[in-house]
Write a protein that holds these residues in place. Structure first.
Motif, PDB file in Angstrom:
ATOM      1  N   PRO A 164       0.823  -1.218   0.000  1.00 22.78           N
ATOM      2  CA  PRO A 164       0.000   0.000   0.000  1.00 22.78           C
ATOM      3  C   PRO A 164       0.854   1.263   0.000  1.00 22.78           C
ATOM      4  CG  PRO A 164      -0.106  -1.136   2.121  1.00 22.78           C
ATOM      5  CD  PRO A 164       0.586  -2.050   1.187  1.00 22.78           C
ATOM      6  N   PRO A 165       0.623   2.174  -0.945  1.00 21.01           N
ATOM      7  CA  PRO A 165       1.374   3.435  -0.973  1.00 21.01           C
ATOM      8  C   PRO A 165       1.121   4.252   0.286  1.00 21.01           C
ATOM      9  CG  PRO A 165       0.176   3.072  -3.027  1.00 21.01           C
ATOM     10  CD  PRO A 165      -0.325   2.058  -2.059  1.00 21.01           C
ATOM     11  N   ALA A 166       1.976   5.226   0.519  1.00 23.17           N
ATOM     12  CA  ALA A 166       1.883   6.048   1.725  1.00 23.17           C
ATOM     13  C   ALA A 166       0.513   6.710   1.851  1.00 23.17           C
ATOM     14  CB  ALA A 166       2.989   7.104   1.716  1.00 23.17           C
ATOM     15  N   PHE A 167      -0.006   7.225   0.727  1.00 23.79           N
ATOM     16  CA  PHE A 167      -1.303   7.893   0.757  1.00 23.79           C
ATOM     17  C   PHE A 167      -2.404   6.926   1.178  1.00 23.79           C
ATOM     18  CE2 PHE A 167      -5.308   8.813  -1.441  1.00 23.79           C
ATOM     19  CZ  PHE A 167      -5.588  10.078  -0.940  1.00 23.79           C
TER      20      PHE A 167
ATOM     21  N   LYS B 156       9.234   2.097  -6.072  1.00 24.60           N
ATOM     22  CA  LYS B 156       8.198   2.311  -7.081  1.00 24.60           C
ATOM     23  C   LYS B 156       6.779   2.168  -6.533  1.00 24.60           C
ATOM     24  CE  LYS B 156       8.642  -2.480  -8.688  1.00 24.60           C
ATOM     25  NZ  LYS B 156       8.950  -3.345  -9.829  1.00 24.60           N
ATOM     26  N   PHE B 157       6.634   1.656  -5.320  1.00 23.29           N
ATOM     27  CA  PHE B 157       5.295   1.464  -4.762  1.00 23.29           C
ATOM     28  C   PHE B 157       4.887   2.564  -3.787  1.00 23.29           C
ATOM     29  CE2 PHE B 157       6.820  -3.003  -5.454  1.00 23.29           C
ATOM     30  CZ  PHE B 157       6.005  -3.273  -6.538  1.00 23.29           C
ATOM     31  N   ARG B 158       5.820   3.438  -3.434  1.00 22.10           N
ATOM     32  CA  ARG B 158       5.527   4.372  -2.345  1.00 22.10           C
ATOM     33  C   ARG B 158       4.567   5.474  -2.758  1.00 22.10           C
ATOM     34  NH1 ARG B 158      10.725   6.185   0.866  1.00 22.10           N
ATOM     35  NH2 ARG B 158      11.433   6.849  -1.182  1.00 22.10           N
TER      36      ARG B 158
ATOM     37  N   ASP C 148       3.030   3.286  -9.972  1.00 16.42           N
ATOM     38  CA  ASP C 148       2.839   1.951 -10.529  1.00 16.42           C
ATOM     39  C   ASP C 148       1.360   1.803 -10.882  1.00 16.42           C
ATOM     40  OD1 ASP C 148       2.257  -1.032 -10.524  1.00 16.42           O
ATOM     41  OD2 ASP C 148       4.430  -1.076 -10.244  1.00 16.42           O
ATOM     42  N   SER C 149       1.075   1.401 -12.109  1.00 11.10           N
ATOM     43  CA  SER C 149      -0.324   1.322 -12.570  1.00 11.10           C
ATOM     44  C   SER C 149      -1.151   0.364 -11.724  1.00 11.10           C
ATOM     45  CB  SER C 149      -0.366   0.903 -14.044  1.00 11.10           C
ATOM     46  OG  SER C 149       0.236  -0.375 -14.219  1.00 11.10           O
ATOM     47  N   ARG C 150      -0.510  -0.636 -11.137  1.00 13.82           N
ATOM     48  CA  ARG C 150      -1.243  -1.598 -10.315  1.00 13.82           C
ATOM     49  C   ARG C 150      -1.788  -0.959  -9.044  1.00 13.82           C
ATOM     50  NH1 ARG C 150       3.304  -6.075  -9.845  1.00 13.82           N
ATOM     51  NH2 ARG C 150       4.525  -4.156  -9.799  1.00 13.82           N
TER      52      ARG C 150
END
Length: 522
Positions: free
Chosen positions: A310-313, A495-497, A502-504
């Protein structure tokens, strides 16, 4: 070396249903009911522990259990729809027990002679503390402060935290099984046997669903519960000690007889909340602990549901909704706050089903059966050692999910070995020191004239994931940071933060009903 086939993988390869794919309707309903059965253990355990200390009766206890189940259902639904959107079940949190006991032992409440009045006044004080302390989690979440903090996490720093989320609950697993081995051990053997050894066995050739793999909890809990009913009815425990009877007998807590046929939980049932500054500050420590534990659990859920981290947001959004959940706990008088249910996280891995829809339907079961009191109480009467046996497997899955993040780091580095080892050791030993001191002396190691300060610090350092996070994040971000960027896994994690990196991320975490137009991720 050329024959190595187990390179690091961003997503698990043997999960059959990911976050946005769904089994058939019938299978989904049964899987959802399995999640509902599993959450009952904690839902019954916390009120059964705390309500008698407050002066409450069995009738008060069942009403608190109903309220806790009702709010857990609402929070689970809100989290799956508008929070992290992960298939996480939210239930009662053990992190709130120390501050709640502190409130219960307040001199102004203890001296009330009438037990019913003492229960109502204590409940009012707990509700007030939960309502105000929830604002801390709301601010951390919606103010994006928690998201900003999580941006310094790396796979190396987070792995011990997730591992400790599972390992820290060991007292609720086999030690509780030992309270009634004649039903605990068979349950443990059935869970392992059905989910692992019989997972590909098909009873009927025309049924393609792997029944033993999909429904190990229903099979194991249902079978041993029936067995325990037989033992109870034939009087197998009549001459046994009271502790054994309490652990082994079905409906020992008289839940069924005390439960109303129909009762809709309502806010402030026991009166208006009261507010005390000391109570509020003590409870805020639990809010911090549950935030840390939930952050680790959300990352474990994302991996078991084949989603991106899960990204930070998204984490901030989830923590904000969790704060709203604590506010609801305060309104409805559940005597605890909310956190991600670790056992239900483990169930995602055990069944290999990470579907969001399954968890949403399980939230419906929680809400419905909290209102139909008698029906819900029947399932809530399952002996706790049966639940504890399932926890042995499920907590272990969560712990190993955290350890799996180490595949993205260089574990041939002494720096990394030191950080992981120290985080795990101190994460287990420091809380154990605090707990043993509390049992031996009646108070924690921090024992100043400020009781609220004592409970605040003792609560923080009694949480293994919180201690593990303090140690691992501090060391990981101060020891040779630039030199060790690749070794600590930041290249994989970077790339996930951010939400749009990331489109996913957009596929898994975009809000429903086109709400991203009004609440755009930043």
């Amino acid at each position: 070396m050329a024959g190595i086939s187990h390179q690091p993988m961003e997503q698990l390869y043997d999960v059959e249903y990911c976050i946005d794919s769904n089994p058939s309707t019938g299978e989904t309903i049964l899987l959802a009911f399995q999640h509902y059965i599993l959450i009952l253990g904690t839902t019954v355990m916390i009120p059964s522990m705390l309500v008698p200390l407050m002066g409450g009766t069995n009738s008060d206890r069942i009403l608190v259990i109903q309220a806790l189940l009702f709010v857990s259902g609402i929070n689970t639904l809100l989290q799956a729809l508008f929070g992290t959107r992960l298939p996480a079940v939210l239930g009662g949190s053990f992190a709130y027990i120390l501050p709640i006991i502190y409130i219960t032992c307040d001199h102004s409440l203890v001296r009330i002679s009438d037990t019913h009045e003492r229960f109502e006044q204590t409940m009012a004080a707990i509700q007030g503390a939960l309502i105000v302390s929830s604002t801390l989690q709301i601010v951390l979440g919606y103010g994006q402060l928690w998201g900003m903090f999580t941006r310094i996490f790396s796979p190396l720093g987070l792995a011990p935290v997730i591992a400790l989320v599972g390992l820290s609950l060991y007292e609720r697993s086999f030690p509780a099984v030992g309270n009634c081995v004649e039903i605990g051990i068979p349950t443990l053997l059935l869970v392992v046997g059905s989910s692992q050894y019989l997972k590909n066995y098909k009873i009927f050739k025309n049924i393609k669903i792997p029944i033993f793999q999909r429904f190990p909890i229903l099979i194991s809990v249902g079978s041993v519960w029936f067995y325990s009913l037989i033992l109870t009815s034939i009087g197998a425990y009549k001459t046994r000690p009271a502790k054994t009877q309490h652990s082994c007998c079905t409906n020992q807590a008289n839940l069924i007889s005390c439960a109303p046929w129909f009762d809709f939980p309502r806010p402030f049932r026991w009166g208006a909340p009261t507010f005390n500054v000391g109570h509020i500050f003590a409870t805020m420590a639990s809010v911090i602990v549950s935030t840390v534990e939930s952050t680790g659990a959300y990352n474990a859920v994302s991996r078991l549901a084949v989603a991106t981290p899960p990204p930070a947001f998204v984490l901030s959004r989830g923590i904000g909704w969790q704060g709203i959940g604590v506010l609801l706990h305060g309104f409805f008088g559940t005597i605890t706050g909310s956190t991600v249910s670790v056992e239900n996280v483990g169930l995602l891995g055990l069944t290999r089903v990470g579907s969001r829809r399954v968890v949403q339907i399980s939230a419906g079961f929680m809400i419905i059966f909290s209102v139909i009191g008698k029906f819900g109480a029947i399932f809530a009467s399952i002996p706790l050692p049966i639940f504890a046996a399932t926890y042995c497997v499920l907590f272990g899955i969560v712990a190993s999910t955290g350890i799996s993040l180490l595949q993205f780091t260089n574990m041939n580095s002494m720096r990394n070995l030191t950080i992981v080892g120290l985080s795990l050791l101190l994460g287990i030993s420091i809380p154990q020191y605090f707990s043993s001191t509390l049992l031996a002396t009646g108070h924690g190691p921090v024992n100043t004239n400020g009781r609220w300060f004592n409970e605040f610090v003792n609560t923080i350092f009694s949480s293994p994931p919180t201690v593990g996070l303090i140690v691992s994040i501090f060391l990981d971000n101060t020891l040779e940071v630039e030199k060790s960027s690749k070794d600590r896994g930041m290249i994989w994690w970077e790339k996930f933060r951010a939400f749009h990196s990331d489109s996913r991320n957009e596929e898994f975490y975009t809000l429903p009903f086109n709400l991203n137009r009004f609440f755009p991720p930043n």
